[in-house]
Design a protein around this motif. Structure first.
Motif, PDB file in Angstrom:
ATOM      1  N   GLY A   1     -16.531  11.416   6.315  1.00 55.72           N
ATOM      2  CA  GLY A   1     -15.439  11.257   7.268  1.00 55.72           C
ATOM      3  C   GLY A   1     -15.619   9.970   8.039  1.00 55.72           C
ATOM      4  N   THR A   2     -15.633  10.067   9.372  1.00 57.71           N
ATOM      5  CA  THR A   2     -15.873   8.896  10.205  1.00 57.71           C
ATOM      6  C   THR A   2     -17.211   8.261   9.862  1.00 57.71           C
ATOM      7  OG1 THR A   2     -14.585   9.913  11.977  1.00 57.71           O
ATOM      8  CG2 THR A   2     -16.009   8.068  12.577  1.00 57.71           C
ATOM      9  N   GLY A   3     -18.175   9.083   9.532  1.00 58.85           N
ATOM     10  CA  GLY A   3     -19.460   8.641   9.012  1.00 58.85           C
ATOM     11  C   GLY A   3     -19.795   9.476   7.798  1.00 58.85           C
ATOM     12  N   ILE A   4     -20.990   9.297   7.272  1.00 62.15           N
ATOM     13  CA  ILE A   4     -21.466  10.119   6.158  1.00 62.15           C
ATOM     14  C   ILE A   4     -22.861  10.618   6.504  1.00 62.15           C
ATOM     15  CG2 ILE A   4     -22.109  10.197   3.723  1.00 62.15           C
ATOM     16  CD1 ILE A   4     -20.028   8.121   3.133  1.00 62.15           C
ATOM     17  N   GLY A   5     -23.053  11.916   6.370  1.00 64.49           N
ATOM     18  CA  GLY A   5     -24.362  12.505   6.622  1.00 64.49           C
ATOM     19  C   GLY A   5     -24.566  13.696   5.719  1.00 64.49           C
TER      20      GLY A   5
ATOM     21  N   ALA B   1     -17.457   5.665   3.802  1.00 65.71           N
ATOM     22  CA  ALA B   1     -16.933   6.463   4.916  1.00 65.71           C
ATOM     23  C   ALA B   1     -15.455   6.144   5.141  1.00 65.71           C
ATOM     24  CB  ALA B   1     -17.737   6.191   6.179  1.00 65.71           C
ATOM     25  N   GLY B   2     -14.777   7.020   5.873  1.00 70.23           N
ATOM     26  CA  GLY B   2     -13.361   6.822   6.138  1.00 70.23           C
ATOM     27  C   GLY B   2     -13.018   5.458   6.709  1.00 70.23           C
ATOM     28  N   PRO B   3     -13.721   4.969   7.747  1.00 71.76           N
ATOM     29  CA  PRO B   3     -13.417   3.645   8.295  1.00 71.76           C
ATOM     30  C   PRO B   3     -13.605   2.521   7.282  1.00 71.76           C
ATOM     31  CG  PRO B   3     -14.697   4.918   9.863  1.00 71.76           C
ATOM     32  CD  PRO B   3     -14.694   5.701   8.589  1.00 71.76           C
ATOM     33  N   ALA B   4     -14.560   2.672   6.362  1.00 71.14           N
ATOM     34  CA  ALA B   4     -14.757   1.661   5.325  1.00 71.14           C
ATOM     35  C   ALA B   4     -13.548   1.609   4.402  1.00 71.14           C
ATOM     36  CB  ALA B   4     -16.020   1.959   4.522  1.00 71.14           C
ATOM     37  N   MET B   5     -13.017   2.775   4.051  1.00 74.08           N
ATOM     38  CA  MET B   5     -11.831   2.800   3.187  1.00 74.08           C
ATOM     39  C   MET B   5     -10.646   2.149   3.889  1.00 74.08           C
ATOM     40  SD  MET B   5     -11.913   6.504   1.293  1.00 74.08           S
ATOM     41  CE  MET B   5     -10.703   5.961   0.072  1.00 74.08           C
ATOM     42  N   GLU B   6     -10.457   2.476   5.164  1.00 76.84           N
ATOM     43  CA  GLU B   6      -9.320   1.918   5.905  1.00 76.84           C
ATOM     44  C   GLU B   6      -9.464   0.408   6.078  1.00 76.84           C
ATOM     45  OE1 GLU B   6      -6.923   2.595  10.136  1.00 76.84           O
ATOM     46  OE2 GLU B   6      -8.407   4.064   9.441  1.00 76.84           O
ATOM     47  N   GLU B   7     -10.654  -0.034   6.392  1.00 82.30           N
ATOM     48  CA  GLU B   7     -10.876  -1.464   6.592  1.00 82.30           C
ATOM     49  C   GLU B   7     -10.715  -2.239   5.274  1.00 82.30           C
ATOM     50  OE1 GLU B   7     -13.850  -3.006   9.694  1.00 82.30           O
ATOM     51  OE2 GLU B   7     -14.898  -3.289   7.789  1.00 82.30           O
ATOM     52  N   ARG B   8     -11.178  -1.642   4.193  1.00 82.74           N
ATOM     53  CA  ARG B   8     -11.107  -2.304   2.892  1.00 82.74           C
ATOM     54  C   ARG B   8      -9.663  -2.448   2.413  1.00 82.74           C
ATOM     55  NH1 ARG B   8     -13.954   1.082   0.326  1.00 82.74           N
ATOM     56  NH2 ARG B   8     -15.923   0.051  -0.203  1.00 82.74           N
ATOM     57  N   TRP B   9      -8.867  -1.387   2.587  1.00 86.76           N
ATOM     58  CA  TRP B   9      -7.525  -1.369   2.005  1.00 86.76           C
ATOM     59  C   TRP B   9      -6.406  -1.605   3.005  1.00 86.76           C
ATOM     60  CZ3 TRP B   9      -8.300  -1.995  -2.840  1.00 86.76           C
ATOM     61  CH2 TRP B   9      -9.397  -1.411  -3.469  1.00 86.76           C
ATOM     62  N   GLY B  10      -6.703  -1.614   4.292  1.00 87.31           N
ATOM     63  CA  GLY B  10      -5.693  -1.910   5.297  1.00 87.31           C
ATOM     64  C   GLY B  10      -4.858  -0.737   5.740  1.00 87.31           C
ATOM     65  N   VAL B  11      -5.095   0.444   5.166  1.00 85.95           N
ATOM     66  CA  VAL B  11      -4.408   1.676   5.562  1.00 85.95           C
ATOM     67  C   VAL B  11      -5.419   2.810   5.521  1.00 85.95           C
ATOM     68  CG1 VAL B  11      -2.128   0.933   4.745  1.00 85.95           C
ATOM     69  CG2 VAL B  11      -3.658   2.182   3.197  1.00 85.95           C
ATOM     70  N   SER B  12      -5.113   3.913   6.194  1.00 83.10           N
ATOM     71  CA  SER B  12      -6.021   5.053   6.164  1.00 83.10           C
ATOM     72  C   SER B  12      -6.023   5.684   4.774  1.00 83.10           C
ATOM     73  CB  SER B  12      -5.620   6.099   7.209  1.00 83.10           C
ATOM     74  OG  SER B  12      -4.450   6.779   6.800  1.00 83.10           O
ATOM     75  N   ALA B  13      -7.093   6.415   4.487  1.00 91.35           N
ATOM     76  CA  ALA B  13      -7.203   7.073   3.186  1.00 91.35           C
ATOM     77  C   ALA B  13      -6.032   8.006   2.934  1.00 91.35           C
ATOM     78  CB  ALA B  13      -8.520   7.827   3.101  1.00 91.35           C
ATOM     79  N   LYS B  14      -5.511   8.614   3.994  1.00 91.73           N
ATOM     80  CA  LYS B  14      -4.385   9.543   3.842  1.00 91.73           C
ATOM     81  C   LYS B  14      -3.154   8.855   3.270  1.00 91.73           C
ATOM     82  CE  LYS B  14      -5.777  12.507   7.726  1.00 91.73           C
ATOM     83  NZ  LYS B  14      -5.393  13.024   9.061  1.00 91.73           N
ATOM     84  N   GLU B  15      -3.026   7.552   3.491  1.00 89.91           N
ATOM     85  CA  GLU B  15      -1.842   6.820   3.045  1.00 89.91           C
ATOM     86  C   GLU B  15      -1.976   6.222   1.651  1.00 89.91           C
ATOM     87  OE1 GLU B  15      -0.031   4.303   6.273  1.00 89.91           O
ATOM     88  OE2 GLU B  15      -1.891   4.845   7.300  1.00 89.91           O
ATOM     89  N   LEU B  16      -3.156   6.299   1.067  1.00 95.69           N
ATOM     90  CA  LEU B  16      -3.373   5.720  -0.255  1.00 95.69           C
ATOM     91  C   LEU B  16      -2.858   6.659  -1.339  1.00 95.69           C
ATOM     92  CD1 LEU B  16      -7.005   4.442   0.345  1.00 95.69           C
ATOM     93  CD2 LEU B  16      -4.986   2.993  -0.008  1.00 95.69           C
ATOM     94  N   PRO B  17      -2.056   6.173  -2.292  1.00 99.48           N
ATOM     95  CA  PRO B  17      -1.557   7.040  -3.369  1.00 99.48           C
ATOM     96  C   PRO B  17      -2.680   7.461  -4.309  1.00 99.48           C
ATOM     97  CG  PRO B  17      -0.942   4.757  -3.777  1.00 99.48           C
ATOM     98  CD  PRO B  17      -1.530   4.793  -2.399  1.00 99.48           C
ATOM     99  N   ASP B  18      -2.449   8.544  -5.035  1.00 98.32           N
ATOM    100  CA  ASP B  18      -3.474   9.094  -5.913  1.00 98.32           C
ATOM    101  C   ASP B  18      -3.928   8.117  -6.992  1.00 98.32           C
ATOM    102  OD1 ASP B  18      -3.397  11.426  -4.497  1.00 98.32           O
ATOM    103  OD2 ASP B  18      -2.375  12.600  -6.043  1.00 98.32           O
ATOM    104  N   ASP B  19      -3.026   7.229  -7.437  1.00 97.37           N
ATOM    105  CA  ASP B  19      -3.377   6.324  -8.521  1.00 97.37           C
ATOM    106  C   ASP B  19      -3.955   4.992  -8.034  1.00 97.37           C
ATOM    107  OD1 ASP B  19      -1.078   5.274  -7.426  1.00 97.37           O
ATOM    108  OD2 ASP B  19       0.024   5.096  -9.325  1.00 97.37           O
ATOM    109  N   HIS B  20      -4.296   4.906  -6.766  1.00 96.82           N
ATOM    110  CA  HIS B  20      -4.832   3.662  -6.207  1.00 96.82           C
ATOM    111  C   HIS B  20      -6.286   3.473  -6.647  1.00 96.82           C
ATOM    112  CE1 HIS B  20      -5.882   0.560  -3.272  1.00 96.82           C
ATOM    113  NE2 HIS B  20      -4.596   0.446  -2.981  1.00 96.82           N
ATOM    114  N   LEU B  21      -6.670   2.226  -6.876  1.00 94.60           N
ATOM    115  CA  LEU B  21      -8.047   1.888  -7.241  1.00 94.60           C
ATOM    116  C   LEU B  21      -9.056   2.422  -6.221  1.00 94.60           C
ATOM    117  CD1 LEU B  21     -10.134   0.293  -8.972  1.00 94.60           C
ATOM    118  CD2 LEU B  21      -9.563  -1.724  -7.563  1.00 94.60           C
ATOM    119  N   ALA B  22      -8.608   2.595  -4.982  1.00 94.66           N
ATOM    120  CA  ALA B  22      -9.495   3.074  -3.921  1.00 94.66           C
ATOM    121  C   ALA B  22     -10.223   4.352  -4.312  1.00 94.66           C
ATOM    122  CB  ALA B  22      -8.693   3.307  -2.640  1.00 94.66           C
TER     123      ALA B  22
END
Length: 300
Positions: free
Chosen positions: A142-146, A194-215
């Motif tokens: 999530g926000t972090g990974i543990g 982690a979630g912030p890494a995904m958002e920072e990398r792709w410019g949108v939150s993970a929730k907004e990324l489509p299923d077929d995205h490289l992410a």
């Protein structure tokens, strides 16, 4: 099991202390899943947040024990001078804060002090997706990974609690991201997945990324790589994924596929649908874990 004192009407307390929010709750000793009351509020500095925690529990006189599941790093060594403290953390107002001491000063009852992921992992071990095994790695993403790691019914720990979200990683060949972790950049699991890494990398939150995205291919690659590492070093019977990122239904099947490719038949593991699984207690895992661990303090 035999309990000390009159637990017929007694309550258990739970404090799920996250870096973003705190969740507090009470439940009967005899049925911890039957939550009587629950409240959440944003995490402020240590003193301000713990005041709100205590105000919540002030409403209940019959609390027999409280389980505390805290974000880390924390000192979990009972013989340490800083046992019960939050250690160095980027969270403002928490570094060096005597969390457990503040609670003991407020009310002198038994407290179970552990990490947030340990508590959630314990809930999965008692009543969730790992209730039928003795060795489990619970990983929250999530926000972090543990990770909460249980071996033969006991938490894994030594000098301190594991920080399994910061294992070193080989980067995906299509990933040029520089990493989110302030300590390890793009070299550790949390910094890459982690979630912030995904958002920072792709410019949108993970929730907004489509299923077929490289992410999702990249995310699955990193989580699978971590699962391979835990498999090789810990040999668990099950790996349970929790947290916000694994809520995406397509992710775990992709993790299993990538895991099989990266492990490359080196080790025998259970059927992957039974080995790499989703959290069974959902968003209640942390709270239930606090209740279960607090209840253990009352057993003769």
């Amino acid at each position: 099991m035999k309990f000390r004192g009159n637990c017929q009407m007694a309550l258990l307390g739970a404090i799920e202390a996250g870096g973003t929010k705190f969740v507090v709750a009470v439940a009967p000793v005899e049925k911890p899943e039957a939550v009587v009351a629950r409240e959440s509020f944003p995490t402020e500095d240590g003193a301000s947040t713990i005041k709100k925690v205590q105000e919540f529990f002030d409403q209940y006189e019959d609390i027999a024990a409280i389980g505390i599941a805290s974000f880390g790093p924390i000192d979990v060594k009972p013989d340490s001078q800083t046992y019960g403290y939050v250690l160095d953390t980027p969270k403002r107002g928490w570094s060096g804060y005597n969390f457990l001491g503040a609670m003991k000063t407020w009310r002198d009852i038994p407290y179970y002090w552990t990490t947030d992921v340990n508590a959630a992992g314990w809930a999965e071990y008692v009543s969730g997706s790992a209730a039928d095994v003795d060795n489990v790695v619970y990983l929250t993403v999530g926000t972090g990974i543990g990770a909460g790691i249980i071996a033969n019914g006991e938490f894994v720990g030594g000098y301190s609690h594991p920080e399994a979200g910061h294992i070193m990683m080989a980067k995906h060949p299509q990933d040029n991201y520089e990493g989110h972790c302030p300590f390890h950049g793009d070299r550790c699991l949390e910094g890459l997945a982690a979630g912030p890494a995904m958002e920072e990398r792709w410019g949108v939150s993970a929730k907004e990324l489509p299923d077929d995205h490289l992410a999702w291919q990249i995310e699955a690659f990193y989580l699978a790589q971590a699962a391979v590492t835990y498999t090789a070093t810990l040999r668990p019977e099950r790996i349970v994924f929790g947290g916000g990122v694994p809520h995406r239904d397509i992710l775990l099947p992709m993790v299993r596929q990538s895991f099989a490719e990266q492990l490359h038949d080196y080790l025998a593991v259970p059927k992957l649908e039974d080995y790499i699984v989703s959290v069974g207690n959902g968003d209640n895992a942390g709270i239930y874990g606090c209740f279960y661990l607090a209840k253990e303090l009352l057993v003769d």
